[in-house]
Design a protein around this motif. Structure first.
Motif, PDB file in Angstrom:
ATOM      1  N   LEU A 142      32.544  34.238  60.894  1.00 38.46           N
ATOM      2  CA  LEU A 142      33.607  33.997  59.919  1.00 38.46           C
ATOM      3  C   LEU A 142      33.095  33.151  58.751  1.00 38.46           C
ATOM      4  O   LEU A 142      33.443  33.403  57.592  1.00 38.46           O
ATOM      5  CB  LEU A 142      34.790  33.312  60.593  1.00 38.46           C
ATOM      6  N   ILE A 143      32.286  32.154  59.051  1.00 42.07           N
ATOM      7  CA  ILE A 143      31.724  31.319  57.982  1.00 42.07           C
ATOM      8  C   ILE A 143      30.827  32.147  57.077  1.00 42.07           C
ATOM      9  O   ILE A 143      30.887  32.044  55.836  1.00 42.07           O
ATOM     10  CB  ILE A 143      30.952  30.134  58.588  1.00 42.07           C
ATOM     11  N   ILE A 144      30.010  33.023  57.679  1.00 37.91           N
ATOM     12  CA  ILE A 144      29.128  33.881  56.886  1.00 37.91           C
ATOM     13  C   ILE A 144      29.940  34.822  56.008  1.00 37.91           C
ATOM     14  O   ILE A 144      29.653  35.005  54.816  1.00 37.91           O
ATOM     15  CB  ILE A 144      28.183  34.674  57.812  1.00 37.91           C
ATOM     16  N   LYS A 145      30.965  35.441  56.577  1.00 38.09           N
ATOM     17  CA  LYS A 145      31.817  36.358  55.820  1.00 38.09           C
ATOM     18  C   LYS A 145      32.490  35.645  54.658  1.00 38.09           C
ATOM     19  O   LYS A 145      32.572  36.176  53.545  1.00 38.09           O
ATOM     20  CB  LYS A 145      32.872  36.989  56.738  1.00 38.09           C
ATOM     21  N   THR A 146      32.978  34.440  54.903  1.00 38.64           N
ATOM     22  CA  THR A 146      33.643  33.686  53.838  1.00 38.64           C
ATOM     23  C   THR A 146      32.671  33.352  52.713  1.00 38.64           C
ATOM     24  O   THR A 146      33.008  33.462  51.526  1.00 38.64           O
ATOM     25  CB  THR A 146      34.247  32.390  54.413  1.00 38.64           C
ATOM     26  N   ILE A 147      31.455  32.979  53.079  1.00 38.25           N
ATOM     27  CA  ILE A 147      30.464  32.605  52.068  1.00 38.25           C
ATOM     28  C   ILE A 147      30.063  33.806  51.221  1.00 38.25           C
ATOM     29  O   ILE A 147      30.021  33.734  49.979  1.00 38.25           O
ATOM     30  CB  ILE A 147      29.230  31.969  52.739  1.00 38.25           C
ATOM     31  N   ILE A 148      29.763  34.943  51.866  1.00 37.97           N
ATOM     32  CA  ILE A 148      29.286  36.090  51.088  1.00 37.97           C
ATOM     33  C   ILE A 148      30.411  36.702  50.259  1.00 37.97           C
ATOM     34  O   ILE A 148      30.175  37.178  49.136  1.00 37.97           O
ATOM     35  CB  ILE A 148      28.632  37.155  51.990  1.00 37.97           C
ATOM     36  N   LEU A 149      31.642  36.680  50.775  1.00 38.90           N
ATOM     37  CA  LEU A 149      32.749  37.228  49.985  1.00 38.90           C
ATOM     38  C   LEU A 149      33.046  36.353  48.778  1.00 38.90           C
ATOM     39  O   LEU A 149      33.172  36.857  47.649  1.00 38.90           O
ATOM     40  CB  LEU A 149      33.997  37.372  50.854  1.00 38.90           C
ATOM     41  N   SER A 150      33.140  35.050  48.990  1.00 38.60           N
ATOM     42  CA  SER A 150      33.401  34.147  47.866  1.00 38.60           C
ATOM     43  C   SER A 150      32.236  34.135  46.891  1.00 38.60           C
ATOM     44  O   SER A 150      32.434  34.072  45.664  1.00 38.60           O
ATOM     45  CB  SER A 150      33.684  32.739  48.382  1.00 38.60           C
ATOM     46  N   GLY A 151      31.003  34.232  47.422  1.00 37.82           N
ATOM     47  CA  GLY A 151      29.835  34.268  46.543  1.00 37.82           C
ATOM     48  C   GLY A 151      29.787  35.526  45.697  1.00 37.82           C
ATOM     49  O   GLY A 151      29.514  35.476  44.489  1.00 37.82           O
ATOM     50  N   GLY A 152      30.049  36.679  46.328  1.00 34.33           N
ATOM     51  CA  GLY A 152      30.049  37.936  45.580  1.00 34.33           C
ATOM     52  C   GLY A 152      31.149  37.989  44.549  1.00 34.33           C
ATOM     53  O   GLY A 152      30.936  38.405  43.394  1.00 34.33           O
ATOM     54  N   LEU A 153      32.349  37.554  44.948  1.00 38.32           N
ATOM     55  CA  LEU A 153      33.469  37.573  44.009  1.00 38.32           C
ATOM     56  C   LEU A 153      33.251  36.584  42.876  1.00 38.32           C
ATOM     57  O   LEU A 153      33.537  36.874  41.708  1.00 38.32           O
ATOM     58  CB  LEU A 153      34.762  37.239  44.767  1.00 38.32           C
ATOM     59  N   GLY A 154      32.708  35.402  43.205  1.00 36.22           N
ATOM     60  CA  GLY A 154      32.436  34.410  42.168  1.00 36.22           C
ATOM     61  C   GLY A 154      31.366  34.878  41.184  1.00 36.22           C
ATOM     62  O   GLY A 154      31.496  34.663  39.969  1.00 36.22           O
ATOM     63  N   PRO A 166      43.206  36.104  33.162  1.00 36.36           N
ATOM     64  CA  PRO A 166      43.874  35.961  34.472  1.00 36.36           C
ATOM     65  C   PRO A 166      45.031  36.924  34.680  1.00 36.36           C
ATOM     66  O   PRO A 166      45.285  37.360  35.817  1.00 36.36           O
ATOM     67  CB  PRO A 166      44.358  34.504  34.446  1.00 36.36           C
ATOM     68  N   SER A 167      45.723  37.277  33.603  1.00 41.35           N
ATOM     69  CA  SER A 167      46.861  38.192  33.730  1.00 41.35           C
ATOM     70  C   SER A 167      46.431  39.645  33.906  1.00 41.35           C
ATOM     71  O   SER A 167      47.275  40.508  34.167  1.00 41.35           O
ATOM     72  CB  SER A 167      47.773  38.072  32.500  1.00 41.35           C
ATOM     73  N   ASP A 168      45.134  39.934  33.770  1.00 44.64           N
ATOM     74  CA  ASP A 168      44.658  41.319  33.873  1.00 44.64           C
ATOM     75  C   ASP A 168      44.468  41.774  35.321  1.00 44.64           C
ATOM     76  O   ASP A 168      44.436  42.976  35.581  1.00 44.64           O
ATOM     77  CB  ASP A 168      43.319  41.480  33.131  1.00 44.64           C
ATOM     78  N   PHE A 169      44.322  40.850  36.239  1.00 39.13           N
ATOM     79  CA  PHE A 169      43.990  41.218  37.611  1.00 39.13           C
ATOM     80  C   PHE A 169      45.118  42.032  38.251  1.00 39.13           C
ATOM     81  O   PHE A 169      46.301  41.735  38.079  1.00 39.13           O
ATOM     82  CB  PHE A 169      43.705  39.974  38.458  1.00 39.13           C
ATOM     83  N   THR A 170      44.714  43.039  39.003  1.00 40.83           N
ATOM     84  CA  THR A 170      45.679  43.924  39.665  1.00 40.83           C
ATOM     85  C   THR A 170      45.501  43.850  41.190  1.00 40.83           C
ATOM     86  O   THR A 170      44.952  42.891  41.711  1.00 40.83           O
ATOM     87  CB  THR A 170      45.508  45.364  39.154  1.00 40.83           C
ATOM     88  N   GLY A 171      45.968  44.884  41.880  1.00 42.35           N
ATOM     89  CA  GLY A 171      46.039  44.842  43.338  1.00 42.35           C
ATOM     90  C   GLY A 171      44.727  44.604  44.046  1.00 42.35           C
ATOM     91  O   GLY A 171      44.696  43.920  45.089  1.00 42.35           O
ATOM     92  N   GLY A 172      43.633  45.151  43.541  1.00 43.86           N
ATOM     93  CA  GLY A 172      42.348  44.988  44.210  1.00 43.86           C
ATOM     94  C   GLY A 172      41.927  43.532  44.291  1.00 43.86           C
ATOM     95  O   GLY A 172      41.459  43.055  45.340  1.00 43.86           O
ATOM     96  N   PHE A 173      42.100  42.803  43.197  1.00 42.42           N
ATOM     97  CA  PHE A 173      41.723  41.389  43.188  1.00 42.42           C
ATOM     98  C   PHE A 173      42.631  40.583  44.098  1.00 42.42           C
ATOM     99  O   PHE A 173      42.161  39.712  44.854  1.00 42.42           O
ATOM    100  CB  PHE A 173      41.805  40.858  41.756  1.00 42.42           C
ATOM    101  N   LEU A 174      43.934  40.863  44.074  1.00 44.29           N
ATOM    102  CA  LEU A 174      44.868  40.139  44.935  1.00 44.29           C
ATOM    103  C   LEU A 174      44.566  40.404  46.411  1.00 44.29           C
ATOM    104  O   LEU A 174      44.704  39.506  47.252  1.00 44.29           O
ATOM    105  CB  LEU A 174      46.299  40.552  44.605  1.00 44.29           C
ATOM    106  N   ALA A 175      44.146  41.639  46.728  1.00 39.89           N
ATOM    107  CA  ALA A 175      43.802  41.963  48.118  1.00 39.89           C
ATOM    108  C   ALA A 175      42.588  41.169  48.571  1.00 39.89           C
ATOM    109  O   ALA A 175      42.533  40.690  49.718  1.00 39.89           O
ATOM    110  CB  ALA A 175      43.547  43.459  48.258  1.00 39.89           C
ATOM    111  N   LEU A 176      41.602  40.996  47.700  1.00 43.82           N
ATOM    112  CA  LEU A 176      40.427  40.206  48.068  1.00 43.82           C
ATOM    113  C   LEU A 176      40.775  38.723  48.231  1.00 43.82           C
ATOM    114  O   LEU A 176      40.224  38.045  49.099  1.00 43.82           O
ATOM    115  CB  LEU A 176      39.323  40.386  47.028  1.00 43.82           C
TER     116      LEU A 176
END
Length: 225
Positions: A142-154, A166-176
């Motif tokens: 879980l720690i690894i998943k959190t790090i790579i997801l936040s790192g990739g998204l960041g 910020p107002s442009d984000f749609t469903g895909g970003f909210l799902a992540l």
């Protein structure tokens, strides 16, 4: 006057203590099962959100009529042509977007999806074996998943922040974002399970200290419970 097959008053007090002990053990077992079920539900929810964001939405974090930006698309509105124009990597480099950075972001996020696909199976296996060491591995995953997801998204947001509001984000970003929240919740649940296992499992394995004078007395207690 004692009736045959029924414990005396003194023995009834012992049987009630025995019943209270068994009820306490039953509550401990229910707590462990509840934490396991909660972990599976959270894992299923995180997987569903990731499948929606990365497959159903094709990795697009912004999907508007005049803009589509994601891990595989970078399309902006072309005023001359009157339609969306998807840019190639050479154009993105001219705009200051790093190709290695975009590739790294994509690999991290989709690697988290692969982890999420097989993760519920591993959790179910650990639940069946009830190994505390297995739950430590779950917490590490879980720690690894959190790090790579936040790192990739960041990394992705850092590369594309100039063209995304910020107002442009749609469903895909909210799902992540929802996936990230569920990962943190799973880490909390796994930590709670490890704490429960440390204190409760020795009690569950400890034999009952009560002794009975005869098999008839033991059966009478079991009937009361």
């Amino acid at each position: 006057m004692a009736i045959a097959g029924v414990p005396t008053a003194g023995f009834t007090m012992v049987s009630r203590e025995h019943a209270g002990t068994r009820m306490g053990l039953l509550q401990q077992r229910c707590t462990g099962h509840l934490l396991c079920v909660l972990t599976l539900l959270e894992a299923t929810g995180a997987l569903a959100l990731m499948l929606y964001a990365l497959l159903w939405e094709a990795g697009n974090l912004v999907d508007l009529p005049d803009k589509r930006i994601g891990f595989y698309n970078f399309c902006l509105w072309n005023e001359t042509a009157g339609q969306l124009q998807c840019l190639e990597y050479k154009h993105l480099q001219v705009m200051g977007i790093s190709l290695p950075g975009m590739v790294l972001a994509r690999v991290c996020v989709y690697a988290c999806l692969v982890f999420s696909i097989f993760y519920p199976i591993f959790v179910a296996h650990v639940k069946c074996t009830e190994e505390r060491e297995g739950w430590k591995v779950i917490l590490i995953i879980l720690i690894i998943k959190t790090i790579i997801l936040s790192g990739g998204l960041g990394t992705f947001l850092f590369q594309t922040s100039q063209w995304i509001h910020p107002s442009d984000f749609t469903g895909g970003f909210l799902a992540l974002l929802g996936t990230q929240a569920l990962l943190l919740l799973q880490m909390l649940t796994a930590t709670m399970y490890l704490s429960w296992a440390k204190h409760a499992r020795p009690l569950l394995r400890r034999p009952c200290p009560l002794r009975f004078d005869s098999k008839e007395d033991a059966r009478a207690v079991d009937n009361l419970i």
